[in-house]
Structures are given as C-alpha cells and as structure tokens.
Design a protein around this motif. Structure first.
Motif: not given
Length: 157
Positions: A91-115
C-alpha cells in the motif's frame, strides 16, 4: 548486609533488563528501587557514609529512569511503524503498468507482477492506463491490487 546489598543490585539489574523485553514500567521502577536500595546497603556495609551513599543512589536512580525512558520510546516508535512485509506492505508503493485492458490489467510492484484494477472512486477513470504508466497501490484485496495513476509528486525519488 553486604550480601543483601549485592543481591538487590543483581535483582535490580535483572528487573531493568526485563523491562526492556516486557515494557510497561513496573519492572523498570522496581528495578530502579532495588538498585538504589542495593547501592545504599553495599556502601553502608563497606563503611561508606551517607555523603557517599546518597549520590551513588541518586546516580543509579537517574540511570535507571534514563534506561526506562529510552526503552519506552523505542517500543512506542516500533508500534507505530509501517508494515514491511506481506502484501499489506505494498500500500502506497509506486509500480509500473505492464499491460492494461479496462477495467483491469497487470502491474509490476515490489519486484513482482500483480493483477490490478482501478481503485474505486478514482477521479481519473476517463484517463486510460497504458503500458509504462506509473501507478500507486491504494489497497490489496487478496492477490489483486487496487491502483490509481501516480501523481507527479509521488514519482520524485
């Protein structure tokens, strides 16, 4: 009398150490009183007068109070710290979008890829997220992160 004084000094030291492990004040105060009494008894038994016993007792008491205050502040500071492990720490961490198609996608946060999905009430719902965009984790729900676009001030490291 000397044996009793040394026993009180030993018990007082053990109580002060116990205060460090179980903070609450009772062990620290009891340890301080035992150290003061033990110091006075040892000095009196070895032939020292009140002129020597009182300053030693006051010094022992002040050292014990200082130790108790230090331990109390450290414990209070540790209780209010941020969570540093598990999914809640994201919570509060900054991540990077790796793939997105509304309304959801994948982000890279804390060294892992998350839904991920957009945070409820995100005012920038009209702005689509693209690969490479910075996002901030608002909440963790199971293995899905609720994210919102990062503001410029959040990206300054």
């Amino acid at each position: 009398m000397t044996t009793l004084g040394f026993a009180l000094l030993l018990i007082g030291a053990m109580l002060v150490v116990a205060e460090a492990h179980v903070p609450g004040g009772v062990f620290g105060v009891s340890g301080g009183v035992a150290l003061i009494a033990g110091g006075i008894l040892v000095i009196a038994a070895l032939g020292g007068g009140a002129a020597l016993a009182v300053p030693v007792a006051v010094g022992l008491g002040l050292a014990t109070v200082g130790w108790a205050l230090l331990v109390t502040r450290k414990v209070a500071g540790a209780q209010h710290g941020r969570i540093r492990s598990g999914a809640e720490s994201l919570c509060g961490s900054v991540g990077t979008v790796r793939g997105w198609s509304e309304p959801a996608g994948q982000v890279f946060v804390g060294g892992a890829l998350w839904r991920a999905r957009r945070s409820w009430g995100d005012v920038d719902d009209a702005v689509p997220l693209h690969e490479g965009d910075a996002v901030v984790v608002e909440r963790v729900d199971g293995l899905t992160l609720s994210v919102r676009p990062a503001e410029e001030w959040e990206l300054i490291a």
